[in-house]
Design an enzyme around this catalytic site. Sequence first.
Site, PDB file in Angstrom:
ATOM      1  N   LYS A  13       0.822  -1.210   0.000  1.00  0.00           N
ATOM      2  CA  LYS A  13       0.000   0.000   0.000  1.00  0.00           C
ATOM      3  C   LYS A  13       0.864   1.271   0.000  1.00  0.00           C
ATOM      4  CE  LYS A  13      -2.415   0.217   3.720  1.00  0.00           C
ATOM      5  NZ  LYS A  13      -2.499   1.337   4.645  1.00  0.00           N
ATOM      6  N   ARG A  89      -9.681   3.294   9.802  1.00  0.00           N
ATOM      7  CA  ARG A  89      -9.261   1.963  10.256  1.00  0.00           C
ATOM      8  C   ARG A  89     -10.435   1.148  10.800  1.00  0.00           C
ATOM      9  NH1 ARG A  89      -3.877   0.954  10.463  1.00  0.00           N
ATOM     10  NH2 ARG A  89      -2.487   2.755  10.444  1.00  0.00           N
ATOM     11  N   ARG A 128      11.236 -12.579   7.866  1.00  0.00           N
ATOM     12  CA  ARG A 128      12.407 -11.746   8.169  1.00  0.00           C
ATOM     13  C   ARG A 128      13.225 -12.346   9.309  1.00  0.00           C
ATOM     14  NH1 ARG A 128      11.656  -5.390   8.879  1.00  0.00           N
ATOM     15  NH2 ARG A 128      10.140  -6.098  10.402  1.00  0.00           N
ATOM     16  N   ARG A 156      12.466 -11.085  15.381  1.00  0.00           N
ATOM     17  CA  ARG A 156      11.807 -10.181  16.324  1.00  0.00           C
ATOM     18  C   ARG A 156      10.401 -10.725  16.605  1.00  0.00           C
ATOM     19  NH1 ARG A 156      11.670  -4.341  13.843  1.00  0.00           N
ATOM     20  NH2 ARG A 156       9.822  -5.412  13.123  1.00  0.00           N
ATOM     21  N   ARG A 167      -2.011 -10.190  13.577  1.00  0.00           N
ATOM     22  CA  ARG A 167      -2.118  -8.831  13.022  1.00  0.00           C
ATOM     23  C   ARG A 167      -2.950  -8.838  11.737  1.00  0.00           C
ATOM     24  NH1 ARG A 167       3.196  -7.420  12.426  1.00  0.00           N
ATOM     25  NH2 ARG A 167       3.335  -6.672  10.306  1.00  0.00           N
TER      26      ARG A 167
END
Length: 212
Positions: A13, A89, A128, A156, A167
């Site tokens: 985005k 949102r 990642r 992480r 998420r």
Amino acid sequence: MNLLIMGLPGAGKGTQATKIVEEFGVAHISTGDMFRAAMANQTEMGVLAKSYIDKGELVPDEVTNGIVKERLAQDDIKEKGFLLDGYPRTIEQAHALDQTLAELGLALDGVVNIEVDPNSLLERLSGRIIHKKTGETFHKVFNPPADYNEEDYYQREDDKPETVKRRLDVNIAQGAPIIEHYRSQSLVYDIQGNQEIDDVFKDIEKVLLKLK
């Protein structure tokens, strides 16, 4: 031309928003930039937002909506149009935006919805890894280290598959009613995001040239 851009985290985005702004000259209104500007300029809503942020609290919807309204009321919007990125949102924010636009005499021309399969986003976002000694960042699939050895790398918390999935699930649940809200107004243009960046933009460009 007044636009919204929507898409799940990792759908590209931000990249496409930058290209739209460059190509069509609309004002890019991203939530983060808007908050920083309102606080720096000490606008009424900016001061209010800072009071929550300084206490480590979430900024309530009415303050966020107020900051959006302050920004949309500025002179450049009437001249150039806008691209809203990161707002609304929630469905409540979408209703507030409808009201704000009506009060300011503005109307939405289109909602660019970048669609990417959540499973491929999970792979993209949770791949990642970071080298423990050097801090160098790699990706298990798209940019793997030549000497990959699990013991030398870590992830992480934000990048772990279960965190990423949570998420994505939250974003899907929040985004679905917003998309439906705008779909019912025939404003949504679905763009296939599982392509090369330039091909995604070509599809967006075709839509926006018709809307101009």
